[in-house]
Write an enzyme that holds these catalytic residues in place. Sequence first.
Site, PDB file in Angstrom:
ATOM      1  N   ASP A 157      -8.784   6.871  -6.654  1.00 29.07           N
ATOM      2  CA  ASP A 157      -7.563   7.105  -6.168  1.00 29.07           C
ATOM      3  C   ASP A 157      -6.511   6.265  -6.951  1.00 29.07           C
ATOM      4  O   ASP A 157      -6.711   4.969  -6.830  1.00 29.07           O
ATOM      5  CB  ASP A 157      -7.065   6.588  -4.698  1.00 29.07           C
ATOM      6  N   ILE A 161      -4.494   1.650  -2.574  1.00 31.76           N
ATOM      7  CA  ILE A 161      -4.246   1.744  -0.883  1.00 31.76           C
ATOM      8  C   ILE A 161      -2.754   2.294  -0.937  1.00 31.76           C
ATOM      9  O   ILE A 161      -1.913   1.812  -1.165  1.00 31.76           O
ATOM     10  CB  ILE A 161      -4.350   0.409  -0.354  1.00 31.76           C
ATOM     11  N   HIS A 162      -2.646   3.589  -0.338  1.00 28.57           N
ATOM     12  CA  HIS A 162      -1.656   4.031   0.069  1.00 28.57           C
ATOM     13  C   HIS A 162      -1.909   4.733   1.346  1.00 28.57           C
ATOM     14  O   HIS A 162      -2.764   4.727   2.089  1.00 28.57           O
ATOM     15  CB  HIS A 162      -0.924   5.103  -1.026  1.00 28.57           C
ATOM     16  N   GLY A 163      -0.956   5.645   2.005  1.00 25.02           N
ATOM     17  CA  GLY A 163      -0.944   6.135   3.085  1.00 25.02           C
ATOM     18  C   GLY A 163      -2.424   7.042   3.334  1.00 25.02           C
ATOM     19  O   GLY A 163      -2.677   6.673   4.587  1.00 25.02           O
ATOM     20  N   ALA A 166      -5.171   4.291   3.483  1.00 25.64           N
ATOM     21  CA  ALA A 166      -4.975   3.333   4.699  1.00 25.64           C
ATOM     22  C   ALA A 166      -4.690   4.112   6.015  1.00 25.64           C
ATOM     23  O   ALA A 166      -5.337   3.633   7.007  1.00 25.64           O
ATOM     24  CB  ALA A 166      -3.790   2.187   4.273  1.00 25.64           C
TER      25      ALA A 166
END
Length: 307
Positions: A157, A161-163, A166
């Site tokens: 990705d 770390i994003h929506g 996470a």
Amino acid sequence: MKNILLISHGAMAEGVKGSLEMIVGHLEQIHTVSLKPDGDNIQFENDLLAKMKALNGQTLIIADLAGGTPCNVAVKNYLEDDQVEIVAGMSLPLVIEAAVNSTITADELVGLSKDSIVNVKAKMQQTVEVTATEVETDFDKYKEYEGKAKLVNVRIDERLIHGQVAGIWATSLDTQRIIVANDEAAADSLQKSSLRMAAPTSIRLSVLPVSEAAANIQKGKYGKQRIFLLFKNPADVLRYLEAGGSFETINVGNMSYKEGAREVTKSIQVMEEEETVFEVIASKGVKITAQLVPNDPSIDFMDKLRN
């Protein structure tokens, strides 16, 4: 499955639903009713009653504003209905949590929504405890876990770390530790702080150089922890494998457009040199899938890449 009905003045409910679906994909249980700019309480009540009549089972109503017309009309009609819960103070984090956690209560939602409000600049200025380089090299005490790491997901990705990672993947897989394997991120204190802010507070985070991540995981350093292993690009994945790391399957989530790239899926664009790297990874016996969010079907990435 619990229905979720978003109600608001104007287009807010539809806007939040649209943003939600960008992150988690289309969800059949999400519905909206709006007080139109030229409408009134009668218009809204008629629309609300019609929508509720079409829904079956338990329904969570999330209103934009306590004391506003949408909330007041919902309370007037459903205060005594045990099948309906009503929460006011709509926000995207609150709606995401309600959408992905069907067992969460209204009180728990309210508590979590308070925690989602963050003074970002102040938080970034604090000392954030993120593992940059885990210098311990004595793996003897982890011998019983060697080669037994519990990798609940391995993903490429570009946004790390994003929506989606996470809020959706990590929580749905009961992740206990996220490991970001990327040399640049491991050497950048600002990026590490940003990653810590983006990760759920209940999940441990390690941001490591690729070779160190491979050594730590293979040697059993994290014991029985449920690990989500995250890469930024396929080149890092290949380096991880060449450093002695192993896994059976990897999921490709997001690779953004770059000049010269071609589209494999809506969220994945690859350069010619990256296609070659993917072929090498696949030749090592790794199954490569494409899946943006858990609700989407998992497809064979290499079949898609080659056609």
